[in-house]
Scaffold this motif. Sequence first.
Motif, PDB file in Angstrom:
ATOM      1  N   SER A   1       0.815  -1.215   0.000  1.00 41.82           N
ATOM      2  CA  SER A   1       0.000   0.000   0.000  1.00 41.82           C
ATOM      3  C   SER A   1       0.847   1.263   0.000  1.00 41.82           C
ATOM      4  O   SER A   1       0.325   2.359   0.180  1.00 41.82           O
ATOM      5  CB  SER A   1      -0.934   0.013   1.218  1.00 41.82           C
ATOM      6  N   THR A   3       2.991  -0.307  -4.300  1.00 41.01           N
ATOM      7  CA  THR A   3       1.658  -0.235  -4.906  1.00 41.01           C
ATOM      8  C   THR A   3       1.716  -0.456  -6.413  1.00 41.01           C
ATOM      9  O   THR A   3       0.912  -1.213  -6.976  1.00 41.01           O
ATOM     10  CB  THR A   3       1.010   1.127  -4.604  1.00 41.01           C
ATOM     11  N   ARG A  22      -0.001  -3.597  -8.387  1.00 41.93           N
ATOM     12  CA  ARG A  22      -1.038  -3.389  -9.395  1.00 41.93           C
ATOM     13  C   ARG A  22      -0.675  -4.086 -10.704  1.00 41.93           C
ATOM     14  O   ARG A  22      -1.507  -4.742 -11.331  1.00 41.93           O
ATOM     15  CB  ARG A  22      -1.232  -1.889  -9.611  1.00 41.93           C
ATOM     16  N   SER A  41      -2.629  -7.337 -12.323  1.00 45.31           N
ATOM     17  CA  SER A  41      -3.167  -7.199 -13.681  1.00 45.31           C
ATOM     18  C   SER A  41      -2.682  -8.328 -14.577  1.00 45.31           C
ATOM     19  O   SER A  41      -3.387  -8.736 -15.506  1.00 45.31           O
ATOM     20  CB  SER A  41      -2.755  -5.849 -14.283  1.00 45.31           C
ATOM     21  N   LYS A  87      -4.465  -4.615  -0.244  1.00 41.29           N
ATOM     22  CA  LYS A  87      -5.637  -3.773  -0.444  1.00 41.29           C
ATOM     23  C   LYS A  87      -5.768  -3.442  -1.923  1.00 41.29           C
ATOM     24  O   LYS A  87      -4.779  -3.208  -2.610  1.00 41.29           O
ATOM     25  CB  LYS A  87      -5.511  -2.489   0.371  1.00 41.29           C
ATOM     26  N   ASP A  88      -7.023  -3.440  -2.409  1.00 40.77           N
ATOM     27  CA  ASP A  88      -7.207  -3.123  -3.818  1.00 40.77           C
ATOM     28  C   ASP A  88      -7.449  -1.629  -4.007  1.00 40.77           C
ATOM     29  O   ASP A  88      -7.391  -0.843  -3.063  1.00 40.77           O
ATOM     30  CB  ASP A  88      -8.338  -3.958  -4.438  1.00 40.77           C
ATOM     31  N   ASP A  89      -7.739  -1.236  -5.251  1.00 41.06           N
ATOM     32  CA  ASP A  89      -7.822   0.188  -5.594  1.00 41.06           C
ATOM     33  C   ASP A  89      -9.232   0.755  -5.515  1.00 41.06           C
ATOM     34  O   ASP A  89      -9.447   1.906  -5.876  1.00 41.06           O
ATOM     35  CB  ASP A  89      -7.291   0.409  -7.015  1.00 41.06           C
ATOM     36  N   THR A  90     -10.207  -0.027  -5.047  1.00 39.88           N
ATOM     37  CA  THR A  90     -11.582   0.452  -5.079  1.00 39.88           C
ATOM     38  C   THR A  90     -11.826   1.613  -4.118  1.00 39.88           C
ATOM     39  O   THR A  90     -12.772   2.372  -4.297  1.00 39.88           O
ATOM     40  CB  THR A  90     -12.566  -0.688  -4.740  1.00 39.88           C
ATOM     41  N   ALA A 120      -9.301   3.810  -3.376  1.00 39.54           N
ATOM     42  CA  ALA A 120      -8.184   4.744  -3.546  1.00 39.54           C
ATOM     43  C   ALA A 120      -8.670   6.192  -3.549  1.00 39.54           C
ATOM     44  O   ALA A 120      -8.040   7.074  -2.955  1.00 39.54           O
ATOM     45  CB  ALA A 120      -7.436   4.434  -4.839  1.00 39.54           C
ATOM     46  N   ARG A 171      -9.629   7.139  -0.023  1.00 38.37           N
ATOM     47  CA  ARG A 171      -8.421   7.346   0.778  1.00 38.37           C
ATOM     48  C   ARG A 171      -7.805   8.717   0.485  1.00 38.37           C
ATOM     49  O   ARG A 171      -7.389   9.431   1.405  1.00 38.37           O
ATOM     50  CB  ARG A 171      -7.412   6.241   0.489  1.00 38.37           C
TER      51      ARG A 171
END
Length: 409
Positions: free
Chosen positions: A76, A80, A84, A88, A132-135, A137, A140
């Motif tokens: 995180s 990061t 990601r 992907s 933790k995912d980017d949903t 972001a 945050r």
Amino acid sequence: MTSAAAPDTADQDVLGGDVLGGVDSHADTLHVAVISDNGGHLADAEFTTTAAGYAAALAFLEAHGHVRAIGVEGTSSYGTGFTRAARSAGLHVVEVNRPDRAERRRIGKSDPIDAYAAARAALSGRASGSPKDDTVAGIRALHNAARSAIKARTAALNQIGHLLITAPDTIRAKYGPLKGSERTDALARLRPAGDAVHTAVLTALKSLARRVKELTAEHEALTRALDGEVTVHNPGLRAVHGVGPDTAAQLLVTAGGNPERMRSEASFAALCGAAPVPASSGRTNRHRLSRGGDRQANAALYRIALVRMSSDVRTRAYVVRQTAAGRTKKEVIRLLKRAIAREMFRCLTTTVAVPDIADLRPLRQAKNITLTAAARHFGLWPATISTLERGIRRDDILAHAYRDWLQAA
């Protein structure tokens, strides 16, 4: 990218089999290590933290065999971008905590050592948490910006107070007794004049007051944007009594957007530092307060508890019962935070239906009933009924009673 270390001769026969990766991430570089499925060191190399560097790192890993998992330190933060890119590409990434201090003192510290340690953590199963995912972001980012605005505003207000303590008597006598926004507005409007000292002090006070007003407007705008994001992302959580935009955002950030990371409500309570820790020994059987976990999430649970203790009927009755049983206020709040953590876990991991309240205001207006009359009937402030009608606060029991009363009126 530096050249990769050549695999040991003894490990040549494992190339092409299952391998695991480990990543020690930094701001400009990341060090990648590869081990076999029996823990043998295969190779390590350093890459840049760019799109090309991430692609090269993934190619480096896959060149040694089928990548079963990749342990990444700082998924995180510095890791990061690589996390990601790896996800992907369909690779399994696990979050790795930094090595404990005892092990670090024993084996030393370097980028290759940390990268191999991350790979071994993924192999042994010691590191198994999903990153933790980017949903969340965007939530945050807004949450951090809003919080920093409040911190800067508080610092400016403190500076105003300190300046007024040491200001010349005429300035202190005029602006010292003022409080809150009245003082800020007066200072923001003043025109510095007088001798050099008076002019300098008044100029500083005016600048700080204007800064406070700008930061207040900035925080309000960020809070509105944050409220919209949180409501869209998890309407059930936002509608819970006592949960505001800031509190909901903090809980979503703590959960990381992917609640499957939390295996049970007990694990979420431990993550928030709200789970009691066993502290038994011999004939002593007791628990102590947890000082671990996400302290900001713990503070969010504390704020919910305070709101409910002041405005929720069931919570106030619970406090009365626990107080009568001999528990202190601190102990009651600790119990409340644990119960609230259980409720928040349910809101974060399941879809909680939010009762429709859109019919309440039209129904009241059709009956030609004022907010004041409705509030007087229930013994509440008009603002309470207004926030209920607008969906700002959730109180299912009051909403049902209010609807039944309006229909019968």
